[in-house]
Design an enzyme around this catalytic site. Sequence first.
Site, PDB file in Angstrom:
ATOM      1  N   LYS A 260     -12.461  32.093  78.544  1.00  0.00           N
ATOM      2  CA  LYS A 260     -13.283  32.322  77.352  1.00  0.00           C
ATOM      3  C   LYS A 260     -12.964  31.259  76.302  1.00  0.00           C
ATOM      4  O   LYS A 260     -11.799  30.865  76.151  1.00  0.00           O
ATOM      5  CB  LYS A 260     -12.986  33.732  76.817  1.00  0.00           C
ATOM      6  CG  LYS A 260     -13.849  34.202  75.670  1.00  0.00           C
ATOM      7  CD  LYS A 260     -13.462  35.637  75.304  1.00  0.00           C
ATOM      8  CE  LYS A 260     -14.252  36.200  74.142  1.00  0.00           C
ATOM      9  NZ  LYS A 260     -13.865  37.596  73.810  1.00  0.00           N
TER      10      LYS A 260
ATOM     11  N   SER B 127     -17.570  40.828  73.627  1.00  0.00           N
ATOM     12  CA  SER B 127     -17.849  39.446  73.336  1.00  0.00           C
ATOM     13  C   SER B 127     -17.551  38.494  74.494  1.00  0.00           C
ATOM     14  O   SER B 127     -17.917  37.317  74.432  1.00  0.00           O
ATOM     15  CB  SER B 127     -17.021  38.996  72.131  1.00  0.00           C
ATOM     16  OG  SER B 127     -15.635  39.091  72.406  1.00  0.00           O
TER      17      SER B 127
ATOM     18  N   SER C 154     -14.127  44.156  74.416  1.00  0.00           N
ATOM     19  CA  SER C 154     -14.792  42.900  74.772  1.00  0.00           C
ATOM     20  C   SER C 154     -14.530  42.392  76.177  1.00  0.00           C
ATOM     21  O   SER C 154     -15.157  41.430  76.607  1.00  0.00           O
ATOM     22  CB  SER C 154     -14.413  41.808  73.771  1.00  0.00           C
ATOM     23  OG  SER C 154     -15.004  42.064  72.524  1.00  0.00           O
TER      24      SER C 154
END
Length: 486
Positions: free
Chosen positions: A78, A153, A177
């Site tokens: 990420k 996210s 997330s």
Amino acid sequence: MEPFRLTISQAARLLAEGKLTSCELTGSILSRIDDVEPKVDAFLSIFRDRAMQEAELCDQALKSGGGGPLCGVPISVKDVLCTKGLRTTCGSKILENFIPPYDATVVQKLRDAGAVIVGKNNMDEFAMGSSTENSAYKPTKNPWDLSRIPGGSSGGSAAAVAADMGLGSVGSDTGGSIRQPASHCGVVGLKPSYGRVSRYGLVAYASSLDQVGPLTKTVEDAALLMNVLAGHDHKDSTSMPKPVPDYTEALGRDVKGLVLGLPGEYFNSEGLEPDVSRCVYKAVKTLEGLGAEVVSVSLPHTEYAVAAYYLIATAEASSNLARYDGVKYGFRDPDPSNLLEMYTNTRSKGFGPEVRRRIILGTYALSSGYYDAYYGKASAVRTLIMRDFARAFAACDAIVAPVCPTPAFLMGEKCSDPLTMYLSDIFTVPANLAGLPGISVPCGFSEGGLPIGLQIMADQFAEETILTVAQHLEKALNVYQQKPAL
């Protein structure tokens, strides 16, 4: 089987036996990215040349009998994790050109284990969102239905794994997330206990809640990645100096005799869609059939979790994001007429609307005269939620529950209603507030063919228990082998 379809455990075995090279595997992943990334938009950066160079080095190491447990395995991370010499945007324009001078500890651990990092995944700006629509660059689409969100996210990470654009990914989980996008994309997502995995080099959102963890195709792969990621780090003062077990050993343990708690507050929650309820109850029945005992437990302060979370998280974000002032690094407004205007314009133009909203909320909650009424009250509620879990775990080994009230929703469906968007996190934020580990494992599909995950939570540092339960369910349901048509 095309190499990009392999799991981490399958690939690691073939690489070690010399039946596959890292160059072949990495080349297959990069070709897959070429084919499907234009549809899914899961990446913000792709490191083609560097990845192939790393793969060549891994092949040399493997030929000489060396290499770590992930030697030659292509994965992504990420874009919230610092990568030395490689752009780290956090999904924000304010960090558009930020090149970190160091690797996050988890990135360094991946490199030490021999992983080939093929790219960095899209995300909601500063990890603030449940749909990956808040990225400053582009929204990511759900590989199972390109008109729907992948969750957030860590939506880019989950979508990349679901679309076979990497054998695994590493994301972050502040209020769900990792688990929420894993559920929406039909992959496994594990949020470790607070303090189990170092956050050094993780761009901070809410420091008392943030945690780093794996997103993978199988539970076994999650255990393999946890073996690499977990452990004490003197660079992170919240990292716990506790011994790390071999998480793969938990996979062979029997689920028979384990006591699973069903929290009534989750299953009776308003807004829980029938598709989700049906799949989750089927998963519970399956576990019961495998020998687990199912009991009812109560988490009575669940209804206050979202409100407490969005006060604590935004207050901490207000403090953490104060560093982006255009002076030290990141975007600076190029044409201010004075110093105050430089600060104002830099933050107004550099941050997106959701980040600005949360900074304002958090600053208000911390302001003089309101601290006790908002932040203080939310912290008291957090303590009550922690006590709820402590009482529940006195009666059970793990808690099973839905991950999200609904399957993945349509792009743009909740953008104009932030409160409805925030309620997507109602089943995931309690584990963050209490610092507990949780996993999302695929347990079925909606009538429309969208993946649905089961959440399994356990007491602090009991990741082995949730891995045991999750792997038995994965084997029994065999949902994970189904793939989206792209």
